[in-house]
Design a protein around this motif. Structure first.
Motif, short mmCIF file in Angstrom:
data_model
loop_
_atom_site.label_atom_id
_atom_site.label_comp_id
_atom_site.label_asym_id
_atom_site.label_seq_id
_atom_site.Cartn_x
_atom_site.Cartn_y
_atom_site.Cartn_z
N TYR A 160 53.55 32.45 38.94
CA TYR A 160 52.14 32.17 38.73
C TYR A 160 51.20 33.12 39.46
N PRO A 161 51.41 33.42 40.74
CA PRO A 161 50.48 34.34 41.41
C PRO A 161 50.39 35.70 40.70
N GLU A 162 51.52 36.22 40.24
CA GLU A 162 51.50 37.50 39.54
C GLU A 162 50.78 37.40 38.20
N ILE A 163 50.99 36.30 37.50
CA ILE A 163 50.31 36.08 36.22
C ILE A 163 48.81 35.99 36.44
N LEU A 164 48.40 35.22 37.45
CA LEU A 164 46.98 35.07 37.77
C LEU A 164 46.37 36.41 38.13
N LEU A 165 47.02 37.17 38.99
CA LEU A 165 46.51 38.47 39.40
C LEU A 165 46.35 39.39 38.19
N ASP A 166 47.34 39.41 37.32
CA ASP A 166 47.26 40.22 36.11
C ASP A 166 46.08 39.80 35.24
N ASP A 167 45.89 38.49 35.08
CA ASP A 167 44.76 37.98 34.29
C ASP A 167 43.42 38.40 34.89
N LEU A 168 43.29 38.33 36.21
CA LEU A 168 42.03 38.70 36.88
C LEU A 168 41.74 40.18 36.73
N ILE A 169 42.76 41.00 36.83
CA ILE A 169 42.58 42.44 36.65
C ILE A 169 42.15 42.73 35.21
N LYS A 170 42.77 42.03 34.25
CA LYS A 170 42.39 42.21 32.84
C LYS A 170 40.95 41.77 32.59
N GLU A 210 41.88 33.30 25.66
CA GLU A 210 41.14 33.95 24.58
C GLU A 210 40.48 35.19 25.15
N GLU A 211 40.70 36.31 24.50
CA GLU A 211 40.06 37.56 24.92
C GLU A 211 40.25 37.79 26.42
N LYS A 212 41.47 37.63 26.88
CA LYS A 212 41.86 37.89 28.27
C LYS A 212 41.22 36.95 29.28
N ARG A 213 40.67 35.83 28.83
CA ARG A 213 40.04 34.87 29.75
C ARG A 213 40.63 33.48 29.51
N ALA A 214 40.76 32.75 30.60
CA ALA A 214 41.25 31.38 30.52
C ALA A 214 40.10 30.42 30.25
N THR A 215 40.32 29.50 29.33
CA THR A 215 39.34 28.46 29.04
C THR A 215 40.01 27.12 29.30
N SER A 231 37.89 43.56 40.67
CA SER A 231 38.54 44.45 41.63
C SER A 231 37.93 44.22 43.01
N GLY A 232 38.58 44.80 44.02
CA GLY A 232 38.08 44.74 45.38
C GLY A 232 37.89 43.33 45.90
N ASP A 233 36.79 43.13 46.64
CA ASP A 233 36.50 41.83 47.26
C ASP A 233 36.32 40.73 46.22
N GLN A 234 35.74 41.10 45.08
CA GLN A 234 35.53 40.12 44.01
C GLN A 234 36.88 39.61 43.49
N LEU A 235 37.84 40.52 43.34
CA LEU A 235 39.19 40.15 42.90
C LEU A 235 39.84 39.21 43.91
N LEU A 236 39.78 39.57 45.18
CA LEU A 236 40.39 38.76 46.23
C LEU A 236 39.77 37.38 46.30
N GLU A 237 38.45 37.30 46.23
CA GLU A 237 37.75 36.02 46.31
C GLU A 237 38.13 35.12 45.13
N GLU A 238 38.13 35.68 43.92
CA GLU A 238 38.46 34.89 42.73
C GLU A 238 39.93 34.47 42.75
N PHE A 239 40.81 35.36 43.21
CA PHE A 239 42.23 35.04 43.32
C PHE A 239 42.43 33.84 44.25
N ARG A 240 41.82 33.87 45.41
CA ARG A 240 41.94 32.77 46.37
C ARG A 240 41.40 31.47 45.78
#
Length: 135
Positions: free
Chosen positions: A106-116, A13-18, A120-129
């Motif tokens: 899945y990794p590409e989908i997750l990365l795309d969702d996080l960018i949306k 919903e609205e670019k966020r996973a619930t 970005s930056g360290d916050q993106l990397l931390e959340e991705f991991r």
């Protein structure tokens, strides 16, 4: 047809996973020419708001389900709510839809969702991991 247990359900919903906590659930691959899958989620009644409007509007939307084991990659589906059945304190939501993309993406989908989501930056990397470990 093949039937599998689902162990997790996420709606987008609205670019966020619930995460929608499941009491139980199953998924059926109809193995037909149209590639149609049927997904049933048995969940607490408090989550009906996530589905009722989409059902009323016959709206297509994105979900991810984890099939069989929590360690499996989430499978992305584009679905419509077929029915909602109220059962005391729970609801049974029946979805019908198709696989959106292949699971090994899945990794590409997750990365795309996080960018949306604006990360970005360290916050993106931390959340991705974090989410890759959690899946």
């Amino acid at each position: 047809m093949k039937t599998f247990k689902i162990v997790a359900l996420h709606i987008y919903e609205e670019k966020r996973a619930t995460n929608i906590p499941l009491k139980d659930g199953l998924i059926i691959n109809k193995e037909n020419e149209d590639g149609v899958w049927i997904i049933e989620a048995y969940i607490e009644k408090q989550y009906i708001g996530h589905f009722q409007k989409r059902f009323d509007n016959e709206e297509s939307f994105e979900i991810r389900v984890i099939i069989t084991h929590a360690a499996n990659d989430p499978a992305p589906f584009t679905v419509k709510v077929h029915t909602i059945q109220v059962l005391d304190d729970h609801i049974s939501v029946l979805f019908q839809g198709r696989l959106s993309k292949r699971r090994n993406e899945y990794p590409e989908i997750l990365l795309d969702d996080l960018i949306k989501e604006g990360l970005s930056g360290d916050q993106l990397l931390e959340e991705f991991r974090k989410r890759m470990k959690k899946k």
